[in-house]
Design a protein around this motif. Structure first.
Motif, PDB file in Angstrom:
ATOM      1  N   LEU A 254      28.519  12.294  -5.670  1.00 22.26           N
ATOM      2  CA  LEU A 254      27.456  11.830  -6.551  1.00 22.26           C
ATOM      3  C   LEU A 254      26.868  13.044  -7.265  1.00 22.26           C
ATOM      4  CD1 LEU A 254      27.080  10.299  -3.513  1.00 22.26           C
ATOM      5  CD2 LEU A 254      25.589   8.883  -4.913  1.00 22.26           C
ATOM      6  N   TYR A 255      26.793  12.968  -8.583  1.00 26.83           N
ATOM      7  CA  TYR A 255      26.228  14.085  -9.341  1.00 26.83           C
ATOM      8  C   TYR A 255      25.802  13.584 -10.712  1.00 26.83           C
ATOM      9  CZ  TYR A 255      30.827  14.136 -11.603  1.00 26.83           C
ATOM     10  OH  TYR A 255      31.956  13.787 -12.291  1.00 26.83           O
ATOM     11  N   GLY A 256      25.002  14.392 -11.392  1.00 31.16           N
ATOM     12  CA  GLY A 256      24.514  14.024 -12.713  1.00 31.16           C
ATOM     13  C   GLY A 256      25.350  14.648 -13.812  1.00 31.16           C
ATOM     14  N   SER A 257      25.460  13.945 -14.914  1.00 30.06           N
ATOM     15  CA  SER A 257      26.271  14.455 -16.024  1.00 30.06           C
ATOM     16  C   SER A 257      25.670  15.712 -16.644  1.00 30.06           C
ATOM     17  CB  SER A 257      26.422  13.375 -17.101  1.00 30.06           C
ATOM     18  OG  SER A 257      25.171  13.083 -17.718  1.00 30.06           O
TER      19      SER A 257
ATOM     20  N   ASP B  15      36.241   8.964  -4.639  1.00 27.30           N
ATOM     21  CA  ASP B  15      35.416   8.169  -5.547  1.00 27.30           C
ATOM     22  C   ASP B  15      34.260   9.032  -6.030  1.00 27.30           C
ATOM     23  OD1 ASP B  15      36.880   5.804  -5.462  1.00 27.30           O
ATOM     24  OD2 ASP B  15      35.833   5.103  -3.660  1.00 27.30           O
ATOM     25  N   GLU B  16      33.761   8.721  -7.207  1.00 29.17           N
ATOM     26  CA  GLU B  16      32.628   9.488  -7.730  1.00 29.17           C
ATOM     27  C   GLU B  16      31.635   8.561  -8.415  1.00 29.17           C
ATOM     28  OE1 GLU B  16      33.350  11.905 -11.310  1.00 29.17           O
ATOM     29  OE2 GLU B  16      35.427  11.150 -11.261  1.00 29.17           O
ATOM     30  N   TRP B  17      30.398   9.003  -8.429  1.00 25.87           N
ATOM     31  CA  TRP B  17      29.305   8.302  -9.097  1.00 25.87           C
ATOM     32  C   TRP B  17      28.597   9.328  -9.980  1.00 25.87           C
ATOM     33  CZ3 TRP B  17      23.664   7.792  -8.104  1.00 25.87           C
ATOM     34  CH2 TRP B  17      23.104   6.667  -8.736  1.00 25.87           C
ATOM     35  N   GLU B  18      29.030   9.392 -11.247  1.00 23.71           N
ATOM     36  CA  GLU B  18      28.431  10.339 -12.187  1.00 23.71           C
ATOM     37  C   GLU B  18      27.306   9.630 -12.934  1.00 23.71           C
ATOM     38  OE1 GLU B  18      29.524  13.325 -15.928  1.00 23.71           O
ATOM     39  OE2 GLU B  18      31.107  12.152 -14.939  1.00 23.71           O
ATOM     40  N   ASP B  19      26.096  10.084 -12.715  1.00 25.60           N
ATOM     41  CA  ASP B  19      24.914   9.491 -13.324  1.00 25.60           C
ATOM     42  C   ASP B  19      24.751  10.035 -14.739  1.00 25.60           C
ATOM     43  OD1 ASP B  19      22.487   8.257 -13.809  1.00 25.60           O
ATOM     44  OD2 ASP B  19      21.311   9.687 -12.628  1.00 25.60           O
ATOM     45  N   GLN B  20      24.973   9.189 -15.734  1.00 27.65           N
ATOM     46  CA  GLN B  20      24.868   9.634 -17.123  1.00 27.65           C
ATOM     47  C   GLN B  20      23.418  10.016 -17.458  1.00 27.65           C
ATOM     48  OE1 GLN B  20      27.486  10.232 -19.136  1.00 27.65           O
ATOM     49  NE2 GLN B  20      28.649   9.725 -17.280  1.00 27.65           N
ATOM     50  N   GLY B  21      23.253  11.247 -17.947  1.00 25.68           N
ATOM     51  CA  GLY B  21      21.916  11.753 -18.222  1.00 25.68           C
ATOM     52  C   GLY B  21      21.210  12.265 -16.985  1.00 25.68           C
ATOM     53  N   GLY B  22      21.900  12.191 -15.835  1.00 26.09           N
ATOM     54  CA  GLY B  22      21.295  12.566 -14.560  1.00 26.09           C
ATOM     55  C   GLY B  22      21.273  14.069 -14.336  1.00 26.09           C
ATOM     56  N   ILE B  23      20.409  14.479 -13.412  1.00 23.41           N
ATOM     57  CA  ILE B  23      20.231  15.891 -13.089  1.00 23.41           C
ATOM     58  C   ILE B  23      20.522  16.128 -11.609  1.00 23.41           C
ATOM     59  CG2 ILE B  23      18.591  16.308 -14.960  1.00 23.41           C
ATOM     60  CD1 ILE B  23      16.332  15.983 -12.892  1.00 23.41           C
TER      61      ILE B  23
ATOM     62  N   ARG C  72      17.485  13.491 -30.546  1.00 29.62           N
ATOM     63  CA  ARG C  72      17.390  14.941 -30.350  1.00 29.62           C
ATOM     64  C   ARG C  72      16.762  15.307 -29.003  1.00 29.62           C
ATOM     65  NH1 ARG C  72      14.534  17.740 -35.253  1.00 29.62           N
ATOM     66  NH2 ARG C  72      14.962  19.522 -33.879  1.00 29.62           N
ATOM     67  N   ARG C  73      16.307  14.329 -28.276  1.00 34.23           N
ATOM     68  CA  ARG C  73      15.768  14.597 -26.945  1.00 34.23           C
ATOM     69  C   ARG C  73      16.913  14.874 -25.966  1.00 34.23           C
ATOM     70  NH1 ARG C  73      11.760   9.306 -26.832  1.00 34.23           N
ATOM     71  NH2 ARG C  73      10.715   9.768 -28.819  1.00 34.23           N
ATOM     72  N   SER C  74      16.601  15.603 -24.900  1.00 40.27           N
ATOM     73  CA  SER C  74      17.631  15.874 -23.894  1.00 40.27           C
ATOM     74  C   SER C  74      18.014  14.569 -23.213  1.00 40.27           C
ATOM     75  CB  SER C  74      17.111  16.879 -22.859  1.00 40.27           C
ATOM     76  OG  SER C  74      16.079  16.306 -22.076  1.00 40.27           O
ATOM     77  N   PRO C  75      19.248  14.471 -22.712  1.00 39.46           N
ATOM     78  CA  PRO C  75      19.708  13.213 -22.098  1.00 39.46           C
ATOM     79  C   PRO C  75      18.798  12.726 -20.976  1.00 39.46           C
ATOM     80  CG  PRO C  75      21.569  14.646 -22.509  1.00 39.46           C
ATOM     81  CD  PRO C  75      20.333  15.456 -22.823  1.00 39.46           C
ATOM     82  N   PHE C  76      18.262  13.636 -20.168  1.00 40.91           N
ATOM     83  CA  PHE C  76      17.393  13.191 -19.075  1.00 40.91           C
ATOM     84  C   PHE C  76      16.085  12.620 -19.603  1.00 40.91           C
ATOM     85  CE2 PHE C  76      13.971  14.063 -15.986  1.00 40.91           C
ATOM     86  CZ  PHE C  76      14.393  13.227 -14.961  1.00 40.91           C
TER      87      PHE C  76
END
Length: 392
Positions: free
Chosen positions: A325-328, A351-359, A64-68
């Motif tokens: 580059l960006y966060g999910s 190309d992309e780098w999506e950081d899972q749980g990232g901000i 239940r916590r936020s992904p970050f």
């Protein structure tokens, strides 16, 4: 030059450098004018933030916590909560002092001294011209660079400076050197902040800065343009601008690196998330201040996300494409994904780098807040890897 994670001592030092600059740049009475009415809310938040921190981090079930929060250290979690409050509630006129040269440069020198470094091994020089300003970082000041990054910082067009990003920028140049480039360089644009000027001043400064970068580069294909947040917006606008001016038609850069770009200034898709520190209402406020009274929020040159012309994006794309580059969990994530999809439909290399749980802008923030060296340099190393792959 790559330093360790920011410590609590660094935080104290930052406040020591900040206090006099608030008085110098803002003045006592304007500060009190904001602080006194806001004091009850600040006191309230001073109690609420620790309570929410402890509750979510230690009592709420993990799922239940936020992904970050699930991936962040306690230090990272608490800092981002404070930043979230400041972004939503602190006036930009005060916030810009936090990121100013008068605070950031002494803070960097303090961190260097704490690591036993008296003088930076990579030197920088200030560049001041009538139509633009910036900071040039070059591994060897006497030689022509074989790769040059042209960078614009973020800050909602109202805050930020190259000096606040200096540690990040120096690390970028150091990693390029380690990757095999003979003499990497980076030019960081110091564009005029809102409300000192509004659009199109910042775009004109970006163009003037590019002319200067071209004068340093062996070829436009050896130039990497990049930016984060509002800085990425300027670079997107600048690339669209190139398509309409013959002067630049054959001088497209080699690669574009977009870190958490603010693709569409005002958009219903820019919605708050439980993880990100950005606030949609504050974003719209800052965005409309940048747009000013004469421009339109729907103008693609102001707000690049409104350009849906695939031909124009094909012409605007750098020779070797894009790296995002960006966060999910970003507020700006939906618009970023939409632009990536549009660019890919043109056949451009993306190309992309999506950081899972990232901000938002975590590749920048993690350099200061990351616990391990790998975490702190993860975003930068992926950028350098993309550059090395595209620009030999």
């Amino acid at each position: 030059m790559i330093l360790n994670q920011i410590s609590y001592l660094d935080c104290v030092a930052f406040l020591v450098f900040l206090a006099p600059q608030l008085l110098v740049q803002i003045g006592l009475f304007p500060i009190l004018k904001w602080l006194i009415p806001a004091l009850p809310f600040i006191v309230y938040e001073a109690l609420v933030i620790p309570y929410q921190f402890v509750r979510e981090r230690y009592f709420l079930p993990f799922e239940r916590r936020s992904p970050f929060v699930r991936k962040a250290t306690p230090f990272q979690d608490f800092v981002i909560r404070c930043v979230r409050y400041a972004f939503a509630n602190m006036p930009a006129s005060i916030g810009r002092v936090f990121f100013s040269k008068g605070v950031s440069l002494p803070f960097l020198r303090f961190r260097m001294l704490r690591h036993g470094i008296v003088t930076s091994p990579i030197r920088w020089t200030e560049v001041k011209r009538p139509d633009f300003r910036g900071v040039l970082i070059k591994h060897n000041q006497q030689e022509q660079p074989d790769i040059i990054v042209y960078y614009a910082h973020g800050g909602g067009f109202s805050m930020g400076s190259s000096y606040f990003y200096m540690e990040f920028l120096l690390a970028w140049v150091a990693l390029l050197k380690a990757a095999g480039y003979r003499n990497p360089a980076l030019f960081a644009l110091e564009y005029t902040l809102v409300p000192d000027a509004t659009y199109p001043t910042q775009l004109h400064e970006t163009l003037a800065g590019y002319r200067y970068v071209l004068s340093l580069a062996q070829s436009s294909t050896r130039v990497v343009v990049g930016g984060d947040s509002a800085g990425a917006t300027l670079m997107l606008s600048f690339l669209l601008y190139l398509t309409e001016h013959a002067e630049f038609r054959h001088q497209r850069p080699g690669l574009a690196v977009m870190i958490s770009p603010w693709v569409t200034i005002v958009s219903k898709n820019n919605r708050n998330t439980a993880s990100d520190f950005l606030n949609d209402n504050s974003l719209e406020l800052y965005g409309r201040q940048y747009i000013g009274k004469k421009a339109s929020a729907n103008d693609p040159m102001v707000s690049p996300g409104h350009c849906k012309d695939t031909k124009k994006w094909t012409e605007a794309s750098p020779e070797e494409g894009w790296y995002f580059l960006y966060g999910s969990e970003e507020v700006l994530g939906p618009e970023t994904r939409e632009l990536i999809s549009l660019l890919r439909s043109t056949g451009t290399h993306v190309d992309e780098w999506e950081d899972q749980g990232g901000i938002h802008a975590w590749p920048v923030a993690s350099l200061y807040l990351g616990k391990s060296r790998d975490e702190r340099l993860g975003g930068l190393q992926s950028i350098v890897g993309a550059i090395k792959h595209r620009i030999l």
